[in-house]
Design a protein around this motif. Structure first.
Motif, PDB file in Angstrom:
ATOM      1  N   GLU A  18       7.740  -1.735   2.113  1.00 19.97           N
ATOM      2  CA  GLU A  18       6.611  -2.731   2.582  1.00 19.97           C
ATOM      3  C   GLU A  18       5.759  -1.624   3.046  1.00 19.97           C
ATOM      4  OE1 GLU A  18       5.834  -5.749   2.753  1.00 19.97           O
ATOM      5  OE2 GLU A  18       7.855  -6.437   1.775  1.00 19.97           O
ATOM      6  N   CYS A  19       5.924  -0.814   3.944  1.00 22.85           N
ATOM      7  CA  CYS A  19       5.030   0.413   4.495  1.00 22.85           C
ATOM      8  C   CYS A  19       5.464   1.827   3.991  1.00 22.85           C
ATOM      9  CB  CYS A  19       5.051   0.217   6.010  1.00 22.85           C
ATOM     10  SG  CYS A  19       6.617   0.681   6.818  1.00 22.85           S
ATOM     11  N   ALA A  28       9.857   0.587  11.691  1.00 22.04           N
ATOM     12  CA  ALA A  28       8.185   0.411  11.663  1.00 22.04           C
ATOM     13  C   ALA A  28       7.758  -1.022  11.577  1.00 22.04           C
ATOM     14  CB  ALA A  28       7.677   1.295  10.583  1.00 22.04           C
ATOM     15  N   CYS A  29       8.132  -1.589  10.462  1.00 26.73           N
ATOM     16  CA  CYS A  29       7.510  -2.910  10.307  1.00 26.73           C
ATOM     17  C   CYS A  29       8.746  -4.078  10.507  1.00 26.73           C
ATOM     18  CB  CYS A  29       6.848  -3.097   9.205  1.00 26.73           C
ATOM     19  SG  CYS A  29       8.073  -2.944   7.630  1.00 26.73           S
ATOM     20  N   CYS A  34      13.545  -2.018   8.266  1.00 24.49           N
ATOM     21  CA  CYS A  34      12.497  -0.768   8.677  1.00 24.49           C
ATOM     22  C   CYS A  34      11.870  -0.832  10.172  1.00 24.49           C
ATOM     23  CB  CYS A  34      11.273  -0.982   7.781  1.00 24.49           C
ATOM     24  SG  CYS A  34      10.078   0.234   8.262  1.00 24.49           S
TER      25      CYS A  34
HETATM   26 ZN   LIG Z   1       8.535  -0.693   6.969  1.00 26.42          ZN
END
Ligand SMILES: [Zn+2]
Length: 58
Positions: free
Chosen positions: A10-11, A31-32, A29
């Motif tokens: 995704e990121c 992060a996201c 993840c």
């Molecule tokens: Zn991510």
């Protein structure tokens, strides 16, 4: 303990996760929080990571 490397689709955040035991836990993840991650197992130690610097105007 084996350390597996994951890359978020995704990121694009790359993170490592330590696997303890024989159970396969889902990796999200950090992060996201997306569960769409690619498992990238590296047999050898990775080299130095490239660091990017952000220059702010001024
Ligand atoms: Zn991510």
């Amino acid at each position: 303990m084996p350390i597996f490397e994951y890359v978020c689709k995704e990121c694009g955040t790359r993170f490592e996760k330590l696997h303890k035991g024989s159970t396969t836990d889902e990796c999200n993840c950090p992060a996201c929080g997306s569960a769409a991650v690619n498992k990238a197992m590296s047999t050898f130690a990775a080299g130095s990571a490239s660091e990017t610097k952000c220059h702010s105007g001024g």
